[in-house]
Design a protein around this motif. Sequence first.
Motif, short mmCIF file in Angstrom:
data_model
loop_
_atom_site.label_atom_id
_atom_site.label_comp_id
_atom_site.label_asym_id
_atom_site.label_seq_id
_atom_site.Cartn_x
_atom_site.Cartn_y
_atom_site.Cartn_z
N THR A 130 0.82 -1.21 0.00
CA THR A 130 0.00 0.00 0.00
C THR A 130 0.85 1.26 0.00
O THR A 130 0.38 2.32 -0.40
N GLY A 131 2.06 1.18 0.52
CA GLY A 131 2.92 2.36 0.60
C GLY A 131 4.21 1.99 1.31
O GLY A 131 4.48 0.81 1.56
N SER A 132 4.99 3.01 1.65
CA SER A 132 6.25 2.73 2.34
C SER A 132 6.04 2.31 3.78
O SER A 132 6.91 1.66 4.36
N SER A 133 4.91 2.67 4.37
CA SER A 133 4.64 2.19 5.74
C SER A 133 4.73 0.67 5.77
O SER A 133 5.43 0.09 6.61
N VAL A 134 4.04 0.03 4.86
CA VAL A 134 4.04 -1.44 4.83
C VAL A 134 5.33 -1.97 4.20
O VAL A 134 5.82 -3.02 4.58
N ALA A 155 14.09 9.41 12.10
CA ALA A 155 13.36 8.34 11.39
C ALA A 155 11.90 8.75 11.21
O ALA A 155 11.31 9.40 12.07
N HIS A 156 11.32 8.35 10.09
CA HIS A 156 9.94 8.71 9.78
C HIS A 156 9.00 8.04 10.77
O HIS A 156 9.25 6.93 11.24
N VAL A 157 7.90 8.72 11.06
CA VAL A 157 6.93 8.20 12.04
C VAL A 157 6.46 6.78 11.69
O VAL A 157 6.17 5.97 12.58
N THR A 158 6.40 6.46 10.40
CA THR A 158 5.90 5.14 10.01
C THR A 158 6.91 4.03 10.30
O THR A 158 6.53 2.87 10.39
N VAL A 159 8.20 4.39 10.43
CA VAL A 159 9.19 3.40 10.83
C VAL A 159 8.91 2.99 12.28
O VAL A 159 8.95 1.81 12.63
N ILE A 217 16.80 0.50 4.54
CA ILE A 217 16.71 1.91 4.15
C ILE A 217 15.26 2.29 3.85
O ILE A 217 14.61 1.68 3.00
N ASP A 218 14.79 3.29 4.59
CA ASP A 218 13.50 3.91 4.26
C ASP A 218 13.78 4.99 3.23
O ASP A 218 14.30 6.05 3.55
N GLY A 219 13.42 4.67 1.99
CA GLY A 219 13.70 5.62 0.90
C GLY A 219 12.44 6.02 0.18
O GLY A 219 12.42 6.13 -1.05
N ALA A 220 11.38 6.25 0.94
CA ALA A 220 10.03 6.45 0.39
C ALA A 220 10.03 7.31 -0.87
O ALA A 220 9.47 6.94 -1.87
N PHE A 221 10.69 8.48 -0.78
CA PHE A 221 10.82 9.27 -2.02
C PHE A 221 12.27 9.40 -2.44
O PHE A 221 12.61 9.36 -3.61
N VAL A 233 10.36 1.96 -0.84
CA VAL A 233 10.25 3.11 -1.73
C VAL A 233 8.80 3.19 -2.21
O VAL A 233 8.13 2.17 -2.32
N ASP A 234 8.33 4.40 -2.45
CA ASP A 234 6.95 4.56 -2.90
C ASP A 234 6.88 4.76 -4.40
O ASP A 234 7.71 5.48 -4.98
N ALA A 235 5.88 4.16 -5.02
CA ALA A 235 5.57 4.51 -6.41
C ALA A 235 4.61 5.69 -6.44
O ALA A 235 4.69 6.54 -7.31
N HIS A 236 3.72 5.78 -5.43
CA HIS A 236 2.72 6.85 -5.46
C HIS A 236 3.29 8.21 -5.11
O HIS A 236 2.60 9.21 -5.25
N LYS A 237 4.53 8.28 -4.66
CA LYS A 237 5.15 9.59 -4.47
C LYS A 237 5.85 9.99 -5.77
O LYS A 237 5.20 10.44 -6.69
N TRP A 238 7.14 9.72 -5.86
CA TRP A 238 7.88 10.34 -6.95
C TRP A 238 7.74 9.64 -8.30
O TRP A 238 8.02 10.23 -9.35
C1 PLP Z 1 5.84 9.04 3.01
C2 PLP Z 1 6.95 8.44 3.78
C3 PLP Z 1 6.79 7.22 4.47
C4 PLP Z 1 5.46 6.50 4.53
O1 PLP Z 1 5.06 6.10 3.27
P1 PLP Z 1 3.51 5.85 2.92
O2 PLP Z 1 3.57 5.61 1.46
O3 PLP Z 1 2.77 7.10 3.29
O4 PLP Z 1 3.05 4.67 3.69
C5 PLP Z 1 7.89 6.69 5.10
N1 PLP Z 1 9.08 7.32 5.09
C6 PLP Z 1 9.27 8.49 4.47
C7 PLP Z 1 10.63 9.14 4.50
C8 PLP Z 1 8.21 9.10 3.80
O5 PLP Z 1 8.40 10.26 3.14
#
Ligand code: PLP
Length: 459
Positions: free
Chosen positions: A142-146, A186-190, A260-264, A289-294
């Motif tokens: 679903t996103g970088s959280s998961v 660290a991002h809140v989702t980590v 590595i949390d590299g969401a964007f 990494v997110d597809a729905h971001k960058w």
């Molecule tokens: C957005 C973000 C997340 C969380 O990703 P989601 O796609 O919202 O679940 C985690 N880490 C970083 C650095 C982000 O920018």
Amino acid sequence: MNDQDIKNLSTDAVNLAGTCAARYVDSIRDKRVFPTQSDLDALRNFDEALPQNGTAAIDVLQQLDLYGANATVATTGGRYFGLVVGGATPASMGASIMNAAWDQIAIMENTAPTAIHLERLAAQWIVDLLHLPNDGSVGFTTGSSVANLVGLAAARNALYENLGINIEECGLTNAPPLQVVLSEQAHVTVHKALKLLGFGTNQMIKVPCDSQGRIKPNALPEIGPDTIVCLQAGNVNSGAFDPFAEIIPEAKQKGAWVHIDGAFGLWALASPDKKHLAESAWLADSWAVDAHKWLNTPYDCGITICRNPKAVHEVMTTVAPYLTSSENVPPKDMVPEFSRRARGVEVWAAIKEMGQEGISDLINRCCNHAITLANGLQELGYEIVNDVVLNQVVATIGNPDDIKAIAKFVQDEGECWFGTTVWQGRTAIRLSVSSWATTDNDVKRTLESIKRATESVLK
Ligand SMILES: *Cc1c(COP(=O)(O)O)cnc(C)c1O
């Protein structure tokens, strides 16, 4: 209802939806970025007690269009700079509409051949784009959280296995604690992922950062085979990267798992001009990494990548006699979800549409817009509080109340949208340029709106 009725109902509904969606897309660049109060008030038209009788699909959709469309936020329009929000490329948006009509359940090949085929191809393209291992595990979440959750779950199991403990059998209760070394940034989702995995705050060592939010390597604690090191590519405020080259080789040598949390930020690896920022990120064990971001695919889509597929499969595999499949590892065994959306279809479409060069251009274009914004803000008297190395700009002027008033002025005006943050103790406006649809003119209009706001608030 007879067969013909069923067919007509669905066809009429999809035709109407297509017409409404096309009209919406056609007007998006002229639409206010955040809805007006009266648009928001109109949402009350939806409110009613649980309907006892049904409504024709066409009428349901007409109501949705009438009251719903106006109260959306124009994140696909090119002048939305809040959070880190991409738009949706034309092909990926179109693919998403077709994907909705197909309504595939992307569990394995025999539930959704097209979805699984394209997911596999997209997975290969993603690791090629980001220069990550091509024999690892790639899951669409679903996103970088998961995606973070999957990487950290694999880390937990693999480290315990290395220590001779099978937590699949004995659970966590009697297992010796692992330690998690992560940035104070660290991002809140980590933190959420770690909580879900049973890690307590006493097991976490938060490492201090420099003024850009990068971990200070000399502040790292003792690292060993019981350690998960969680690093970041792209700080959510500053866009900065942890110094991977200084940390990862040594951490790996000591037996730690590096995630590595590299969401964007990990998308920097897709641009030859920006790749140096994430130098050595490819040495880690797992990545989110997110597809729905960058990458600018529609919501929702993240990607979880792991060098050691076995570590992921051990946690995610589901076995039942009715789940036979000819594949080695079906998607359901790479991510927590079982029934799932065919996310790979939209990722495939976005990559096919832009190609490696187009994606590199997208990254560079956003970074250049960020520099133009920072320069324009400086001319208006703002102090830029971060080094603008990527797509993020944090800027301040006046006092914290001025900043909030300026952001509110801009948001109310509707020309563009960004929020505020507190960075290094300073209240600031925060802009993230992540959309393929942002043009030079959008940047110009944004700066003009900020100029009006600034003059109005600081007069
Ligand atoms: C957005 C973000 C997340 C969380 O990703 P989601 O796609 O919202 O679940 C985690 N880490 C970083 C650095 C982000 O920018």
